[in-house]
Design a protein around this motif. Structure first.
Motif, PDB file in Angstrom:
ATOM      1  N   TRP A   1      17.506  44.747  20.473  1.00  0.00           N
ATOM      2  CA  TRP A   1      17.331  43.347  20.844  1.00  0.00           C
ATOM      3  C   TRP A   1      18.510  42.871  21.681  1.00  0.00           C
ATOM      4  O   TRP A   1      18.362  42.028  22.568  1.00  0.00           O
TER       5      TRP A   1
ATOM      6  N   ARG B   1      14.323  27.013   8.990  1.00  0.00           N
ATOM      7  CA  ARG B   1      13.175  27.687   8.392  1.00  0.00           C
ATOM      8  C   ARG B   1      13.353  27.930   6.898  1.00  0.00           C
ATOM      9  O   ARG B   1      12.509  28.555   6.262  1.00  0.00           O
TER      10      ARG B   1
ATOM     11  N   TRP C   1      12.563  37.507   4.016  1.00  0.00           N
ATOM     12  CA  TRP C   1      12.548  37.661   5.473  1.00  0.00           C
ATOM     13  C   TRP C   1      13.401  38.857   5.896  1.00  0.00           C
ATOM     14  O   TRP C   1      12.995  39.660   6.736  1.00  0.00           O
TER      15      TRP C   1
ATOM     16  N   ASP D   1      11.504  42.000   5.013  1.00  0.00           N
ATOM     17  CA  ASP D   1      10.377  42.251   5.907  1.00  0.00           C
ATOM     18  C   ASP D   1      10.818  42.857   7.239  1.00  0.00           C
ATOM     19  O   ASP D   1      10.070  43.616   7.859  1.00  0.00           O
ATOM     20  N   LEU D   2      12.018  42.523   7.669  1.00  0.00           N
ATOM     21  CA  LEU D   2      12.549  43.084   8.906  1.00  0.00           C
ATOM     22  C   LEU D   2      13.082  44.506   8.712  1.00  0.00           C
ATOM     23  O   LEU D   2      13.428  45.177   9.678  1.00  0.00           O
TER      24      LEU D   2
ATOM     25  N   GLU E   1      11.287  39.396  20.221  1.00  0.00           N
ATOM     26  CA  GLU E   1      11.482  39.483  18.779  1.00  0.00           C
ATOM     27  C   GLU E   1      12.140  38.220  18.219  1.00  0.00           C
ATOM     28  O   GLU E   1      11.784  37.742  17.137  1.00  0.00           O
TER      29      GLU E   1
ATOM     30  N   GLU F   1       9.476  35.669  18.024  1.00  0.00           N
ATOM     31  CA  GLU F   1       8.514  35.917  16.953  1.00  0.00           C
ATOM     32  C   GLU F   1       9.108  35.654  15.576  1.00  0.00           C
ATOM     33  O   GLU F   1       8.466  35.030  14.721  1.00  0.00           O
ATOM     34  N   HIS F   2      10.315  36.132  15.337  1.00  0.00           N
ATOM     35  CA  HIS F   2      10.883  36.075  13.993  1.00  0.00           C
ATOM     36  C   HIS F   2      11.689  34.807  13.705  1.00  0.00           C
ATOM     37  O   HIS F   2      11.856  34.440  12.537  1.00  0.00           O
ATOM     38  N   LEU F   3      12.180  34.140  14.744  1.00  0.00           N
ATOM     39  CA  LEU F   3      13.000  32.953  14.517  1.00  0.00           C
ATOM     40  C   LEU F   3      12.539  31.745  15.325  1.00  0.00           C
ATOM     41  O   LEU F   3      13.140  30.677  15.233  1.00  0.00           O
TER      42      LEU F   3
END
Length: 246
Positions: free
Chosen positions: A206, A141, A159, A162-163, A225, A228-230
């Motif tokens: 998580w 990514r 990123w 944002d987390l 999660e 969604e994120h990775l």
């Protein structure tokens, strides 16, 4: 003879460190301490199957050699890795070492080995199949520059922000480091970023520890999660609570 003289002239006696790990009991202690926790001498003796007196002698050698440090709380003595450099050394050596065929041990012992291979703590960051999956996804990514000189990209820094993950201020520890995974035989994400991502995943629920080992399980929240994120697919063979007793 000239080669021996040149090696002495370098001023580094690598053999001293090699001798510290040449004993199987001391090597087992160091592998156990890769979970990042502090262990008592009694716990390490039980783990390695040696007498308490023998464990104490070996631990004293490792402390004097600078691989471990000790902390005393009342009558209790706790041992842990001296710093992340030692962790990296042990993990890298484990990746190069031959793997012993498992003996006739219990099914629960076999299950623990599989759990460690799926996901575990490598000192303070993710390792195993899950650690590689996270690393590969971040690189794919564009969050990591995963070449000869691994780095966190600008997109990766955004990123992380944002987390809500806070990275430490500038220190001697590199932000991103490639750590050779001893079960997967490929590098996974280490360094300050690897530690921060792992710490966030544990704090946010998580991931959760499996018993007292360094094996980790992915919660249902974690699966959502991570997808969604990775972009990790729900079908990814991520270790979960129902796999602990395999």
């Amino acid at each position: 003879m000239d080669d021996q003289r040149e090696s002495r002239d370098v001023g580094v006696d690598l053999a001293v460190v090699a001798r510290l790990l040449a004993d199987g009991t001391r090597a087992d202690f160091c592998l156990a301490l890769l979970d990042g926790r502090a262990w008592t001498a009694k716990e390490l003796a039980h783990h390695a199957g040696v007498a308490a007196s023998s464990a104490t002698e070996h631990l004293n050698v490792l402390v004097r050699g600078g691989l471990l440090v000790e902390e005393r709380h009342g009558r209790h003595r706790y041992l842990r890795m001296a710093d992340p450099r030692v962790m990296a050394l042990i993990e890298s050596l484990a990746a190069l070492a031959p793997h012993r065929a498992p003996g006739p041990r219990s099914l629960s012992g076999s299950g623990r080995q599989r759990a460690l291979a799926r996901a575990r703590l490598c000192y303070d960051h993710l390792a195993g199949e899950l650690g590689l999956a996270v690393t590969d996804s971040m690189a794919d990514r564009g969050l990591l520059g995963w070449g000869a000189d691994p780095s966190l990209t600008a997109k990766g820094a955004a990123w992380i922000g944002d987390l809500g993950i806070a990275l430490p201020d500038a220190s001697r520890r590199p932000l991103v480091r490639a750590c050779l995974d001893w079960t997967e035989r490929r590098p996974h994400l280490g360094g300050a970023v690897g530690a921060a991502v792992c710490g966030h995943a544990l704090a946010a629920g998580w991931l959760t520890r499996i018993g007292t080992t360094r094996a980790l399980a992915v919660t249902d929240l974690g699966r959502r999660e991570l997808r969604e994120h990775l972009g990790l697919p729900a079908t990814t063979d991520m270790p979960s609570r129902d796999q602990e007793a395999d």
